[in-house]
Motif scaffolding. Sequence first.
Motif, PDB file in Angstrom:
ATOM      1  N   SER A   1       0.923  -1.058  -0.018  1.00 44.66           N
ATOM      2  CA  SER A   1      -0.004  -0.171  -0.061  1.00 44.66           C
ATOM      3  C   SER A   1       0.977   1.266  -0.039  1.00 44.66           C
ATOM      4  CB  SER A   1      -0.906   0.104   1.299  1.00 44.66           C
ATOM      5  OG  SER A   1      -0.093   0.273   2.554  1.00 44.66           O
ATOM      6  N   ARG A   2       0.376   2.284  -0.478  1.00 43.94           N
ATOM      7  CA  ARG A   2       1.090   3.520  -0.352  1.00 43.94           C
ATOM      8  C   ARG A   2       0.154   4.817  -0.071  1.00 43.94           C
ATOM      9  NH1 ARG A   2       0.956   3.494  -6.591  1.00 43.94           N
ATOM     10  NH2 ARG A   2      -0.678   4.886  -6.953  1.00 43.94           N
ATOM     11  N   THR A   3       0.556   5.661   0.672  1.00 41.36           N
ATOM     12  CA  THR A   3      -0.170   6.849   1.042  1.00 41.36           C
ATOM     13  C   THR A   3       0.380   8.210   0.198  1.00 41.36           C
ATOM     14  OG1 THR A   3      -0.514   5.984   3.139  1.00 41.36           O
ATOM     15  CG2 THR A   3      -0.755   8.494   2.945  1.00 41.36           C
ATOM     16  N   GLU A   4      -0.504   8.715  -0.639  1.00 46.45           N
ATOM     17  CA  GLU A   4      -0.118   9.967  -1.318  1.00 46.45           C
ATOM     18  C   GLU A   4      -0.485  11.213  -0.836  1.00 46.45           C
ATOM     19  OE1 GLU A   4      -1.794   8.911  -5.052  1.00 46.45           O
ATOM     20  OE2 GLU A   4      -0.153   7.495  -5.697  1.00 46.45           O
ATOM     21  N   GLU A   5       0.112  12.152  -0.903  1.00 49.30           N
ATOM     22  CA  GLU A   5      -0.402  13.485  -0.284  1.00 49.30           C
ATOM     23  C   GLU A   5      -0.067  14.481  -1.554  1.00 49.30           C
ATOM     24  OE1 GLU A   5       1.621  16.470   2.525  1.00 49.30           O
ATOM     25  OE2 GLU A   5       1.106  14.784   3.709  1.00 49.30           O
TER      26      GLU A   5
ATOM     27  N   THR B   1      -3.768 -14.572  -0.440  1.00 51.38           N
ATOM     28  CA  THR B   1      -4.980 -13.621  -0.514  1.00 51.38           C
ATOM     29  C   THR B   1      -4.609 -12.135  -0.497  1.00 51.38           C
ATOM     30  OG1 THR B   1      -7.000 -13.092   0.087  1.00 51.38           O
ATOM     31  CG2 THR B   1      -5.570 -13.538   1.970  1.00 51.38           C
ATOM     32  N   VAL B   2      -5.155 -11.283  -1.093  1.00 53.27           N
ATOM     33  CA  VAL B   2      -4.850  -9.902  -0.817  1.00 53.27           C
ATOM     34  C   VAL B   2      -6.038  -9.100  -0.144  1.00 53.27           C
ATOM     35  CG1 VAL B   2      -3.560  -9.774  -3.014  1.00 53.27           C
ATOM     36  CG2 VAL B   2      -5.921  -9.479  -3.209  1.00 53.27           C
ATOM     37  N   VAL B   3      -5.514  -8.283   0.618  1.00 52.01           N
ATOM     38  CA  VAL B   3      -6.804  -7.507   1.508  1.00 52.01           C
ATOM     39  C   VAL B   3      -6.567  -6.108   1.081  1.00 52.01           C
ATOM     40  CG1 VAL B   3      -7.471  -6.680   3.939  1.00 52.01           C
ATOM     41  CG2 VAL B   3      -6.544  -9.087   3.450  1.00 52.01           C
ATOM     42  N   PRO B   4      -7.574  -5.498   0.322  1.00 55.78           N
ATOM     43  CA  PRO B   4      -7.625  -4.227  -0.100  1.00 55.78           C
ATOM     44  C   PRO B   4      -7.358  -2.987   1.053  1.00 55.78           C
ATOM     45  CG  PRO B   4      -9.785  -4.763  -0.303  1.00 55.78           C
ATOM     46  CD  PRO B   4      -8.951  -5.934   0.125  1.00 55.78           C
ATOM     47  N   VAL B   5      -6.509  -2.096   0.738  1.00 59.15           N
ATOM     48  CA  VAL B   5      -6.092  -1.146   1.588  1.00 59.15           C
ATOM     49  C   VAL B   5      -6.915   0.431   1.102  1.00 59.15           C
ATOM     50  CG1 VAL B   5      -4.522   0.172   3.142  1.00 59.15           C
ATOM     51  CG2 VAL B   5      -4.220  -2.134   2.500  1.00 59.15           C
ATOM     52  N   THR B   6      -7.794   0.730   2.208  1.00 59.60           N
ATOM     53  CA  THR B   6      -8.295   2.085   1.978  1.00 59.60           C
ATOM     54  C   THR B   6      -8.177   3.370   2.701  1.00 59.60           C
ATOM     55  OG1 THR B   6     -10.487   1.331   2.685  1.00 59.60           O
ATOM     56  CG2 THR B   6     -10.203   0.869   0.282  1.00 59.60           C
ATOM     57  N   HIS B   7      -7.665   2.665   3.841  1.00 56.81           N
ATOM     58  CA  HIS B   7      -7.361   3.691   5.015  1.00 56.81           C
ATOM     59  C   HIS B   7      -6.194   3.219   5.671  1.00 56.81           C
ATOM     60  CE1 HIS B   7      -8.036   5.449   9.141  1.00 56.81           C
ATOM     61  NE2 HIS B   7      -8.787   6.207   8.413  1.00 56.81           N
TER      62      HIS B   7
END
Length: 155
Positions: free
Chosen positions: A78-82, A130-136
Amino acid sequence: MSEPNPYANDGQGQGGWPGLWEAEHPWEPPGGREPTALAGGSTLVAIGDITVLNTGRIVTPSGTLPLHGAVWSAMDMSRTEERVPPYAIVLAAVFFVFCLLGLLFLLVKERTTTGFVQVTVVSAGRHHSTVVPVTHPATVPHVRGQLRYARSLSA
């Protein structure tokens, strides 16, 4: 009016016609029955489509694995963009004409988190991923906590 009420509750579902239909066609979730209904036992932890049961089994779509000695791994992708949101750019341009304070709108930042966490379990010579989606941003620590719990059960 001596005829019985066809919509009266007869102890099957909501009563009447829907109740009779439910009795003939029991509801089943999409994809079939729950893994716990097939394997017996209750769910201790579920990570994506991997379910750990209190019976010492790991239920996956590709089959059932033994819990004892299972090796768990996770990879955070996952990645967090600003970035500056478009409305802040528009407001900065509009208020720049009136005073230079409009440039303060460019300090507004918006953070978005996207990606997934890939979880893999290996047991008895077989593996499942398995993959768990990251939205937070809090999703990754939550999955890691579930993984620590699953590892403690496997020991």
